[in-house]
Design an enzyme around this catalytic site. Structure first.
Site, PDB file in Angstrom:
ATOM      1  N   ASP A  57     -44.978   2.044 -40.951  1.00 18.42           N
ATOM      2  CA  ASP A  57     -44.685   2.346 -39.552  1.00 18.42           C
ATOM      3  C   ASP A  57     -43.724   1.275 -39.015  1.00 18.42           C
ATOM      4  O   ASP A  57     -44.061   0.078 -39.025  1.00 18.42           O
ATOM      5  CB  ASP A  57     -46.018   2.320 -38.778  1.00 18.42           C
ATOM      6  CG  ASP A  57     -45.881   2.756 -37.346  1.00 18.42           C
ATOM      7  OD1 ASP A  57     -44.757   2.687 -36.790  1.00 18.42           O
ATOM      8  OD2 ASP A  57     -46.903   3.136 -36.764  1.00 18.42           O
ATOM      9  N   SER A 137     -27.251   6.604 -29.888  1.00 13.27           N
ATOM     10  CA  SER A 137     -27.029   8.023 -29.579  1.00 13.27           C
ATOM     11  C   SER A 137     -26.021   8.167 -28.452  1.00 13.27           C
ATOM     12  O   SER A 137     -25.880   7.280 -27.601  1.00 13.27           O
ATOM     13  CB  SER A 137     -28.342   8.667 -29.135  1.00 13.27           C
ATOM     14  OG  SER A 137     -28.107  10.007 -28.746  1.00 13.27           O
ATOM     15  N   TYR A 150     -36.020   8.810 -23.146  1.00 17.48           N
ATOM     16  CA  TYR A 150     -35.371   8.735 -24.478  1.00 17.48           C
ATOM     17  C   TYR A 150     -33.969   8.152 -24.322  1.00 17.48           C
ATOM     18  O   TYR A 150     -33.573   7.238 -25.051  1.00 17.48           O
ATOM     19  CB  TYR A 150     -35.307  10.124 -25.134  1.00 17.48           C
ATOM     20  CG  TYR A 150     -34.462  10.127 -26.394  1.00 17.48           C
ATOM     21  CD1 TYR A 150     -34.973   9.663 -27.607  1.00 17.48           C
ATOM     22  CD2 TYR A 150     -33.135  10.570 -26.377  1.00 17.48           C
ATOM     23  CE1 TYR A 150     -34.196   9.644 -28.759  1.00 17.48           C
ATOM     24  CE2 TYR A 150     -32.349  10.552 -27.529  1.00 17.48           C
ATOM     25  CZ  TYR A 150     -32.889  10.086 -28.717  1.00 17.48           C
ATOM     26  OH  TYR A 150     -32.105  10.065 -29.854  1.00 17.48           O
ATOM     27  N   LYS A 154     -31.987   4.675 -26.085  1.00 17.70           N
ATOM     28  CA  LYS A 154     -30.746   4.665 -26.852  1.00 17.70           C
ATOM     29  C   LYS A 154     -29.673   3.831 -26.151  1.00 17.70           C
ATOM     30  O   LYS A 154     -28.806   3.240 -26.809  1.00 17.70           O
ATOM     31  CB  LYS A 154     -30.279   6.096 -27.128  1.00 17.70           C
ATOM     32  CG  LYS A 154     -31.215   6.830 -28.092  1.00 17.70           C
ATOM     33  CD  LYS A 154     -31.335   6.096 -29.440  1.00 17.70           C
ATOM     34  CE  LYS A 154     -32.242   6.793 -30.423  1.00 17.70           C
ATOM     35  NZ  LYS A 154     -32.261   6.149 -31.748  1.00 17.70           N
TER      36      LYS A 154
HETATM   37  N1  LIG Z   1     -30.998  14.764 -34.223  1.00 17.20           N
HETATM   38  C1  LIG Z   1     -30.258  14.419 -33.177  1.00 17.20           C
HETATM   39  O1  LIG Z   1     -29.771  15.259 -32.421  1.00 17.20           O
HETATM   40  C2  LIG Z   1     -29.996  12.970 -32.889  1.00 17.20           C
HETATM   41  C3  LIG Z   1     -28.929  12.633 -32.042  1.00 17.20           C
HETATM   42  C4  LIG Z   1     -28.667  11.301 -31.781  1.00 17.20           C
HETATM   43  C5  LIG Z   1     -29.448  10.324 -32.367  1.00 17.20           C
HETATM   44  N2  LIG Z   1     -30.485  10.679 -33.184  1.00 17.20           N
HETATM   45  C6  LIG Z   1     -31.270   9.600 -33.792  1.00 17.20           C
HETATM   46  O2  LIG Z   1     -31.160   9.699 -35.199  1.00 17.20           O
HETATM   47  C7  LIG Z   1     -32.283   9.045 -35.800  1.00 17.20           C
HETATM   48  C8  LIG Z   1     -32.847   9.949 -36.880  1.00 17.20           C
HETATM   49  O3  LIG Z   1     -33.416  11.099 -36.291  1.00 17.20           O
HETATM   50  P1  LIG Z   1     -33.360  12.555 -36.937  1.00 17.20           P
HETATM   51  O4  LIG Z   1     -32.720  13.421 -35.935  1.00 17.20           O
HETATM   52  O5  LIG Z   1     -32.834  12.479 -38.312  1.00 17.20           O
HETATM   53  O6  LIG Z   1     -34.920  12.950 -36.893  1.00 17.20           O
HETATM   54  P2  LIG Z   1     -35.990  13.268 -38.032  1.00 17.20           P
HETATM   55  O7  LIG Z   1     -37.261  13.530 -37.292  1.00 17.20           O
HETATM   56  O8  LIG Z   1     -35.481  14.276 -38.998  1.00 17.20           O
HETATM   57  O9  LIG Z   1     -36.097  11.883 -38.816  1.00 17.20           O
HETATM   58  C9  LIG Z   1     -36.785  10.787 -38.295  1.00 17.20           C
HETATM   59  C10 LIG Z   1     -37.524  10.118 -39.440  1.00 17.20           C
HETATM   60  O10 LIG Z   1     -38.135   8.944 -38.919  1.00 17.20           O
HETATM   61  C11 LIG Z   1     -39.472   8.876 -39.399  1.00 17.20           C
HETATM   62  N3  LIG Z   1     -40.279   8.134 -38.447  1.00 17.20           N
HETATM   63  C12 LIG Z   1     -40.618   8.505 -37.174  1.00 17.20           C
HETATM   64  N4  LIG Z   1     -41.399   7.580 -36.626  1.00 17.20           N
HETATM   65  C13 LIG Z   1     -41.553   6.599 -37.554  1.00 17.20           C
HETATM   66  C14 LIG Z   1     -42.257   5.367 -37.559  1.00 17.20           C
HETATM   67  N5  LIG Z   1     -42.977   4.961 -36.511  1.00 17.20           N
HETATM   68  N6  LIG Z   1     -42.197   4.596 -38.667  1.00 17.20           N
HETATM   69  C15 LIG Z   1     -41.479   5.009 -39.763  1.00 17.20           C
HETATM   70  N7  LIG Z   1     -40.798   6.171 -39.799  1.00 17.20           N
HETATM   71  C16 LIG Z   1     -40.852   6.935 -38.709  1.00 17.20           C
HETATM   72  C17 LIG Z   1     -39.909  10.335 -39.525  1.00 17.20           C
HETATM   73  O11 LIG Z   1     -41.018  10.477 -40.414  1.00 17.20           O
HETATM   74  C18 LIG Z   1     -38.642  10.994 -40.032  1.00 17.20           C
HETATM   75  O12 LIG Z   1     -38.576  10.990 -41.453  1.00 17.20           O
HETATM   76  C19 LIG Z   1     -33.247   8.735 -34.652  1.00 17.20           C
HETATM   77  O13 LIG Z   1     -33.105   7.376 -34.289  1.00 17.20           O
HETATM   78  C20 LIG Z   1     -32.763   9.642 -33.539  1.00 17.20           C
HETATM   79  O14 LIG Z   1     -33.104   9.140 -32.264  1.00 17.20           O
HETATM   80  C21 LIG Z   1     -30.771  11.978 -33.475  1.00 17.20           C
END
Ligand SMILES: NC(=O)c1ccc[n+]([C@@H]2O[C@H](COP(=O)([O-])OP(=O)(O)OC[C@H]3O[C@@H](n4cnc5c(N)ncnc54)[C@H](O)[C@@H]3O)[C@@H](O)[C@H]2O)c1
Length: 247
Positions: A57, A137, A150, A154
Site C-alpha cells: 500500500d 493530471s 481529486y 493533482k
Molecule cells: N485515467 C485517467 O483518466 C487519469 C487521468 C489523469 C491522471 N490519472 C492518474 O493516473 C494514475 C494511474 O491511474 P489509472 O487511471 O491507470 O487507474 P487504475 O485504477 O487503472 O490504476 C491504478 C493502480 O493503482 C493501484 N493502487 C490504488 N491504490 C493503491 C495503493 N494505496 N497502494 C498501491 N497501489 C494502489 C491500483 O490497484 C491500480 O493497479 C493515477 O495517479 C491517476 O490519478 C488518470
C-alpha cells in the site's frame, strides 16, 4: 534500448497507465519492480517481462521501503521512480464527498509521494543521481466540476514536482510530472460520474482538441522520454499528455 542498465520502481502498475509504463520500461531494457495493492495483478504483470513485484500500500511507509529494497535487489540500483498509483472519489458535488473519501484521496495521491521521497532520495543521493516521475493530471491545471478534492490532490502533485526538482537538482536527481487527460482505465467511470457509454464518452472527447481520450501507451511514451538520458537537461516540467485539453 533507451533504459538499459537502469532499475525502475513503478507504483500502481498492476493495471492502467502504470502497467503500460512498466511494460514499456522493461521493453527498453530496465529492470522493473511493481508495487501495487493488487498483489496478484502486480505479479502477473511482472511475470510478463521478468520483473519483480511487491504487494503493498503506497500510503504505508513500511510498504514503500520494502518496495525500494526489492527494486535495489532486483535491479542492483535505484535509478527511476514512477509515483503512479492513484485514486479518485466518484464525480459528485464537493459537499457530498465524505471526510473518509477525502482522507483516502490525500493518502493515496499525495502522502504516497511523501513516503516515496523519504525512501528513495537518500539512495539516489548516495548513487549520485536519479529520476523521479510523478503522475499528476490535467485535473490540476484545468479542473472539471464534480472532482474538486481529486483535482486539488493533482494540483499538489503538479506543484510538488516542481518544488522537488529545484531542491534536488544539486543532487542530480531530476523530477518531472506527467499530466494525462482522461483515459479509459479502471477509474474512467468514477471520473465521469455517469455510466461508461459511447454517448457519455463522446461528451468528454468533445473537450479534447485532438479528439480522443488518452491511451496508456501515450502516458508510457512520455514517461519513457523523461526517464531516459535523452531528457538529462529536463527537470521541473509538468508535461501535459492531453491532446490539447489544457491549451
Ligand atoms: N485515467 C485517467 O483518466 C487519469 C487521468 C489523469 C491522471 N490519472 C492518474 O493516473 C494514475 C494511474 O491511474 P489509472 O487511471 O491507470 O487507474 P487504475 O485504477 O487503472 O490504476 C491504478 C493502480 O493503482 C493501484 N493502487 C490504488 N491504490 C493503491 C495503493 N494505496 N497502494 C498501491 N497501489 C494502489 C491500483 O490497484 C491500480 O493497479 C493515477 O495517479 C491517476 O490519478 C488518470
Amino acid at each position: 534500448m533507451r533504459l538499459s542498465g537502469k532499475s525502475a520502481l513503478v507504483t500502481g502498475a498492476a493495471s492502467g497507465f502504470g502497467a503500460a509504463i512498466a511494460e514499456t520500461f522493461a521493453r527498453e531494457g530496465a529492470a522493473v519492480t511493481i508495487l501495487d495493492l493488487n498483489g496478484d495483478g502486480a505479479a502477473e504483470m511482472a511475470n510478463r517481462f521478468g520483473g519483480a513485484s511487491v504487494k503493498g500500500d503506497v500510503t504505508r511507509a513500511a510498504d514503500i521501503e520494502s518496495a525500494v529494497k526489492t527494486a535495489r535487489d532486483h535491479g542492483g540500483s535505484l535509478d527511476i521512480i514512477v509515483n503512479n498509483a492513484g485514486w479518485t472519489h466518484r464525480n459528485k458535488p464537493m459537499l457530498d464527498v465524505t471526510e473518509e473519501e477525502y482522507e483516502r484521496l490525500y493518502d493515496i495521491n499525495v502522502r504516497s509521494i511523501f513516503h516515496m521521497t523519504r525512501a528513495c532520495v537518500p539512495v539516489m543521493r548516495e548513487q549520485g543521481g536519479g529520476v523521479i516521475l510523478n503522475i499528476g493530471s490535467t485535473a490540476g491545471i484545468r479542473p472539471r466540476p464534480g472532482l474538486t478534492w481529486y483535482n486539488s490532490t493533482k494540483g499538489a502533485v503538479n506543484l510538488l514536482s516542481k518544488s522537488m526538482a529545484v531542491e534536488l537538482a544539486p543532487d542530480r536527481i531530476r523530477v518531472n510530472c506527467v499530466a494525462p487527460v482522461i483515459g479509459a482505465t479502471a477509474l474512467l467511470e468514477s471520473f465521469m460520474g455517469v455510466p461508461d457509454t459511447p454517448e457519455n464518452r463522446a461528451k468528454f472527447v468533445a473537450t479534447i482538441p485532438l479528439g480522443r481520450m488518452s491511451e496508456p501507451q501515450d502516458i508510457a511514451n512520455a514517461c519513457l522520454y523523461l526517464a531516459s538520458d535523452e531528457a538529462e537537461f529536463i527537470t521541473g516540467t509538468v508535461f501535459e499528455v492531453d491532446g490539447g485539453r489544457t491549451v
